[in-house]
Design a protein around this motif. Structure first.
Motif, PDB file in Angstrom:
ATOM      1  N   VAL A   1     -27.676  41.647  28.787  1.00  0.00           N
ATOM      2  CA  VAL A   1     -27.759  40.452  27.948  1.00  0.00           C
ATOM      3  C   VAL A   1     -29.188  40.338  27.418  1.00  0.00           C
ATOM      4  N   THR A   2     -29.318  39.929  26.170  1.00  0.00           N
ATOM      5  CA  THR A   2     -30.632  39.667  25.582  1.00  0.00           C
ATOM      6  C   THR A   2     -30.684  38.222  25.117  1.00  0.00           C
ATOM      7  N   VAL A   3     -31.705  37.496  25.565  1.00  0.00           N
ATOM      8  CA  VAL A   3     -31.936  36.113  25.143  1.00  0.00           C
ATOM      9  C   VAL A   3     -33.150  36.100  24.232  1.00  0.00           C
ATOM     10  N   TYR A   4     -32.952  35.612  23.012  1.00  0.00           N
ATOM     11  CA  TYR A   4     -34.037  35.571  22.028  1.00  0.00           C
ATOM     12  C   TYR A   4     -34.623  34.154  21.985  1.00  0.00           C
TER      13      TYR A   4
ATOM     14  N   GLU B   1     -37.842  31.634  20.464  1.00  0.00           N
ATOM     15  CA  GLU B   1     -38.903  31.470  19.465  1.00  0.00           C
ATOM     16  C   GLU B   1     -39.337  30.024  19.428  1.00  0.00           C
ATOM     17  N   ASN B   2     -40.636  29.795  19.549  1.00  0.00           N
ATOM     18  CA  ASN B   2     -41.194  28.430  19.545  1.00  0.00           C
ATOM     19  C   ASN B   2     -40.502  27.548  20.577  1.00  0.00           C
ATOM     20  N   SER B   3     -40.290  28.114  21.765  1.00  0.00           N
ATOM     21  CA  SER B   3     -39.705  27.423  22.921  1.00  0.00           C
ATOM     22  C   SER B   3     -38.222  27.104  22.760  1.00  0.00           C
ATOM     23  N   HIS B   4     -37.570  27.621  21.715  1.00  0.00           N
ATOM     24  CA  HIS B   4     -36.145  27.384  21.504  1.00  0.00           C
ATOM     25  C   HIS B   4     -35.366  28.690  21.661  1.00  0.00           C
ATOM     26  N   ILE B   5     -34.181  28.587  22.233  1.00  0.00           N
ATOM     27  CA  ILE B   5     -33.303  29.741  22.339  1.00  0.00           C
ATOM     28  C   ILE B   5     -32.606  29.923  20.992  1.00  0.00           C
ATOM     29  N   LEU B   6     -32.892  31.026  20.309  1.00  0.00           N
ATOM     30  CA  LEU B   6     -32.338  31.263  18.977  1.00  0.00           C
ATOM     31  C   LEU B   6     -30.958  31.907  19.037  1.00  0.00           C
ATOM     32  N   LYS B   7     -30.764  32.789  20.021  1.00  0.00           N
ATOM     33  CA  LYS B   7     -29.531  33.558  20.064  1.00  0.00           C
ATOM     34  C   LYS B   7     -29.423  34.240  21.412  1.00  0.00           C
ATOM     35  N   VAL B   8     -28.183  34.417  21.863  1.00  0.00           N
ATOM     36  CA  VAL B   8     -27.911  35.223  23.051  1.00  0.00           C
ATOM     37  C   VAL B   8     -26.972  36.344  22.638  1.00  0.00           C
ATOM     38  N   GLU B   9     -27.284  37.553  23.096  1.00  0.00           N
ATOM     39  CA  GLU B   9     -26.500  38.726  22.722  1.00  0.00           C
ATOM     40  C   GLU B   9     -26.099  39.476  23.982  1.00  0.00           C
ATOM     41  N   MET B  10     -24.860  39.974  24.008  1.00  0.00           N
ATOM     42  CA  MET B  10     -24.409  40.758  25.161  1.00  0.00           C
ATOM     43  C   MET B  10     -23.920  42.116  24.698  1.00  0.00           C
ATOM     44  N   LYS B  11     -24.174  43.109  25.537  1.00  0.00           N
ATOM     45  CA  LYS B  11     -23.669  44.458  25.283  1.00  0.00           C
ATOM     46  C   LYS B  11     -22.364  44.623  26.044  1.00  0.00           C
ATOM     47  N   GLN B  12     -21.328  45.072  25.336  1.00  0.00           N
ATOM     48  CA  GLN B  12     -20.020  45.249  25.953  1.00  0.00           C
ATOM     49  C   GLN B  12     -19.762  46.722  26.263  1.00  0.00           C
ATOM     50  N   PRO B  13     -18.840  47.000  27.177  1.00  0.00           N
ATOM     51  CA  PRO B  13     -18.441  48.393  27.389  1.00  0.00           C
ATOM     52  C   PRO B  13     -17.931  49.014  26.090  1.00  0.00           C
ATOM     53  N   LEU B  14     -18.004  50.326  25.999  1.00  0.00           N
ATOM     54  CA  LEU B  14     -17.541  51.003  24.794  1.00  0.00           C
ATOM     55  C   LEU B  14     -16.035  50.831  24.635  1.00  0.00           C
TER      56      LEU B  14
ATOM     57  N   PRO C   1     -18.084  33.090  27.986  1.00  0.00           N
ATOM     58  CA  PRO C   1     -18.692  32.696  29.254  1.00  0.00           C
ATOM     59  C   PRO C   1     -20.006  33.426  29.546  1.00  0.00           C
ATOM     60  N   THR C   2     -20.108  34.698  29.144  1.00  0.00           N
ATOM     61  CA  THR C   2     -21.349  35.441  29.353  1.00  0.00           C
ATOM     62  C   THR C   2     -22.461  34.868  28.487  1.00  0.00           C
ATOM     63  N   ILE C   3     -22.163  34.645  27.209  1.00  0.00           N
ATOM     64  CA  ILE C   3     -23.170  34.079  26.294  1.00  0.00           C
ATOM     65  C   ILE C   3     -23.569  32.678  26.761  1.00  0.00           C
ATOM     66  N   GLY C   4     -22.577  31.853  27.110  1.00  0.00           N
ATOM     67  CA  GLY C   4     -22.869  30.480  27.525  1.00  0.00           C
ATOM     68  C   GLY C   4     -23.629  30.410  28.825  1.00  0.00           C
ATOM     69  N   ALA C   5     -23.269  31.240  29.791  1.00  0.00           N
ATOM     70  CA  ALA C   5     -23.968  31.238  31.076  1.00  0.00           C
ATOM     71  C   ALA C   5     -25.421  31.669  30.898  1.00  0.00           C
ATOM     72  N   ALA C   6     -25.653  32.704  30.084  1.00  0.00           N
ATOM     73  CA  ALA C   6     -27.022  33.153  29.840  1.00  0.00           C
ATOM     74  C   ALA C   6     -27.835  32.068  29.148  1.00  0.00           C
ATOM     75  N   TYR C   7     -27.200  31.363  28.213  1.00  0.00           N
ATOM     76  CA  TYR C   7     -27.896  30.269  27.522  1.00  0.00           C
ATOM     77  C   TYR C   7     -28.317  29.189  28.517  1.00  0.00           C
ATOM     78  N   VAL C   8     -27.422  28.805  29.413  1.00  0.00           N
ATOM     79  CA  VAL C   8     -27.735  27.781  30.415  1.00  0.00           C
ATOM     80  C   VAL C   8     -28.852  28.258  31.342  1.00  0.00           C
ATOM     81  N   LEU C   9     -28.775  29.506  31.784  1.00  0.00           N
ATOM     82  CA  LEU C   9     -29.822  30.054  32.653  1.00  0.00           C
ATOM     83  C   LEU C   9     -31.191  29.982  31.982  1.00  0.00           C
TER      84      LEU C   9
END
Length: 308
Positions: free
Chosen positions: A112-115, A117-130, A78-86
């Protein structure tokens, strides 16, 4: 009459009908908790996420995440998907390269980091608690019975153990790909021996034999307590999985203190999913846990409510 719009997203895939399905309500909803839970039950996806205004204006958004049965303090897809939609819908602005956001969840702030490139979302990454390593489960016979496997199918060179980066999962190592594919989850055994302990009620199984050459580990997850018979991609369990494999020396670092692996999941369900996991550990200390992947927006819909 209140109309709520949502996007239907396949998460941890680049192919429609793969990955894990997710409904993202993205219009800053301020619904009551019980209403959000009813909506999640109505849609009956493994998770539904509601994007809301942040409590701290310095953060980007607040997320509330629900399975058909319960609200979760944190979840990966849900975190990755929500960030992608945003990002994809331009609700939050993005630039070329990396975009760093902070999303509020039940566990606190989630970077969260959204990558792009060339106007396309390549990847979404989230940092989790330790990761927090919990109790080891010593009854191998019950673990095998839970999965309808023999004791010989359980990899006893590794512990059956609970690990959490927000939600605890019990990790059961399986010796082979053929064995993990033969799992038939027994809810009667789960109810008797696993369901009453918060540390053992969510079950994650894995084997180091994989179908895809680019994968490191093959995974399956079962969570009847969440209303999920089996999950095609579990981001919230993949970070702890990576930590577990690093902790017990199953994988080697790619450089210095950094480890990278890819988990394939959902193949038995016909929804192949691929979750990238990166771990940083120095000495006996975990320093960072991240998971990431891509998404496909596959549809949209409206939900009409007769309540505020």
């Amino acid at each position: 009459m209140k109309t709520l719009k949502y996007s239907l997203v396949d998460v941890f895939t680049t192919t429609p009908f793969g990955g894990n399905q997710l409904a993202v309500f993205h219009e800053n909803t301020t619904l009551k908790t019980e209403t959000m839970q009813m909506i999640a039950r109505e849609l009956n996806l493994s998770e539904t996420v509601f994007i809301r205004p942040p409590s701290d204006p310095k953060k980007e958004k607040n997320l509330r995440i629900f399975t058909p049965k319960v609200e979760l303090p944190m979840a990966g897809h849900p975190t990755i998907g929500a960030a992608y939609v945003l990002a994809d819908k331009g609700i939050l602005g993005t630039k070329e390269g990396s975009n760093e956001w902070i999303l509020e969840e039940g566990v606190g702030d989630v970077p969260v980091t959204v990558y792009k490139e060339n106007s396309h979302i390549l990847k979404v990454e989230m940092k989790q608690p330790l990761p927090v390593f919990g109790e080891k489960y010593l009854n191998t016979e019950n673990a095998a019975k839970l999965l309808s496997l023999s004791i010989e199918d359980i990899d006893t060179t590794l512990p059956i153990q609970t690990v959490s980066t927000g939600v605890p999962f019990l990790y059961i190592p399986v010796r082979s790909l053929s064995a993990i594919k033969n799992i038939s989850f027994r809810t009667d055994v789960w109810e008797e021996y696993f369901s009453n302990n918060p540390s053992t009620k969510h079950i994650f199984t894995f084997t180091m034999e994989t179908e895809e050459a680019t994968s490191t580990v093959h995974s399956r997850m079962f969570a009847p307590a969440m209303g999920i018979s089996e999950d095609p991609a579990t981001g919230g369990a993949s970070g702890p999985l990576g930590a577990y494999l690093v902790e017990y020396g199953v994988i080697s670092p790619i450089e210095n203190e950094t480890y990278f692996l890819r988990s394939e999941q959902g193949i038995e369900m016909g929804r192949p999913s691929f979750i990238d996991i990166s771990i940083v550990k120095g000495g006996n200390e975990f320093k960072e846990v991240k998971i990431g992947g891509n998404c496909v927006i596959i549809g949209s819909g409206e939900l009409r409510l007769n309540q505020k």
